[in-house]
Scaffold this active site. Sequence first.
Site: not given
Length: 449
Positions: A104, A245, A247
Site C-alpha cells: 500500500s 497511494d 496500490d
Amino acid sequence: MAERRYFGTDGIRGRANTHPMTPEVALRVGLAAGRLFMSADDRRHLVVIGKDTRLSGYMIEPALVAGFSSAGMDVLTFGPLPTPGVAMMTRSMRADIGVMISASHNNFADNGIKLFGPDGYKLSDEVELKIEAMMDEALDTDLAAPDQLGRVKRIDDAQARYIEIAKASFPKRLSLQGLRIAIDCANGAGYKVAPTTLYELGAEVFPVGVEPNGVNINEQCGSTHPDTLVEAVKRYRADIGIALDGDADRLIICDEKGQIVDGDQIMALVALDWSRRGLLTGGGLVATVMSNLGLERALIAEGLTLERTKVGDRYVMERMREGGFNVGGEQSGHIILHDHATTGDGLMSALQVLAVLVESGRPMSELARQFDKVPQLLQNVRYTAGKPLEDAQVKAAIADAEARLAGQGRLLVRPSGTEKLIRVMAEGDDEALVRSVVADVAAAVKAAG
C-alpha cells in the site's frame, strides 16, 4: 480470537526478504489458501494475482504461483493493477480467490499479500486464521498429482478491463471536457490506468509519479506525500489534484488553491450529494474511530448517521454490508462506494468527486469544506519491544486524559496493525487541551517502550 502470527489489519505485511515477507511464507500462503478454497468437485480451480510496482513483487509473485499451482489451482497473473481492480477481476472472472501483492502506502522496502474471496471482498478474520493454521502444516502433504498441477497464464488486458469498469462508474450524462486535472500515481499500481481513464473521459491530464523503477513507489509522492501534488496543481494551474497511494485504493484531493482535502471531507461530499439525489442507502455512512467529530456533526445536521468501526477498510466494508450502506471509508482516503466496488478505490472515488465538481459548476475549494473540523491531533509513537499499552503508567495516563476530555472530546489510543507504533489521537473543541492530553499520553508510551 486466536493470536495472529502472519496476518495484520490488511493482509500479511513486512520488510521484503525478511519474515514474514519471504518467498517461503508466500509459498505457504499459496498452498494453504489453495487447499482451503478448492472444493471437492472435479472442476478446475482458479486464482488471480495482481501486484504493484515494487521490486520485491518479482520475488513474491513466483512463490505464490508455485504454491497455488502445486495445490492444483490454475493461476492468472495481471502484472501491475490497483487493489480494487484485482478485487473486481476476482469476481468477474469467477475466480476462487484473488491476491494482491502490495504494501500500500509503505515504501518500496516493504511488501504485503492481500487476499480476496470469490465475491471480491477481503477475507474475514476467521478465514485468515484458518489459512494461518494450514500454513504451519507440512508442505509435502496434499500436493497435486503431476497431471493435476495448476496451469499459469499472464492476462495482458487486465488494465484495459479495469479502465472500462472505472469509466462506467462516471455518470454518462457528464464529461470531464475542459477540466485540468493533476494526478499523482505514487509510481505505483495506478500509474497507467488512472491517467488513461481521466483522459478518455475528456480531461486534460497532468500526470506525475508515473515512472516506476521498482524502488521509487511512494517516494516523496502519492497520497502520503501530498506536497508533490500541491506543487503539480500550482505548476499546471489545475482545477483539481488527485493523489493515489501505491496500490491505488486510497486518494487525497487537492483543490485549485493548493489546499489538501482529506478522506472525511471527500466522504461528506459524496454522501451528502448522493443523499440529495436519493442515491444514499443505509441512512448515513460508515467510517472508523479516526474520523473527525465534525463529520459526525455535519451528518447529524442533515438527518444522517455516522457509524464507526475499528481501523481498517475491511471492517468498514463489513459494517456497510451488514447495514446496507453504500458509502464508507477512512479519513486516510480509503473511500468505499459499494455501488461500484467491494473495497476502497482511489480512482472511482475521485470520479465521484469530479462528477459533483462538473455538475455543480463550483470550484473545488468551495466543495472541499463540507464541514468545520474539530481540532484533532494524531501522534505516532514508535516502540521496540513489549506491549506499552499494558504498562501501568500508560494506563494511568490514558485514564487521566479521558477524564480531562470528558464531555469535551474523545481520546483514541491503539497499536498499529502493520508497524511497531502506538497511535495516540485526541480531538475536541479546546485545541490546547487536545494538544496537552496527546503530549502526556505519548510521553508515557515513550517511557514504557
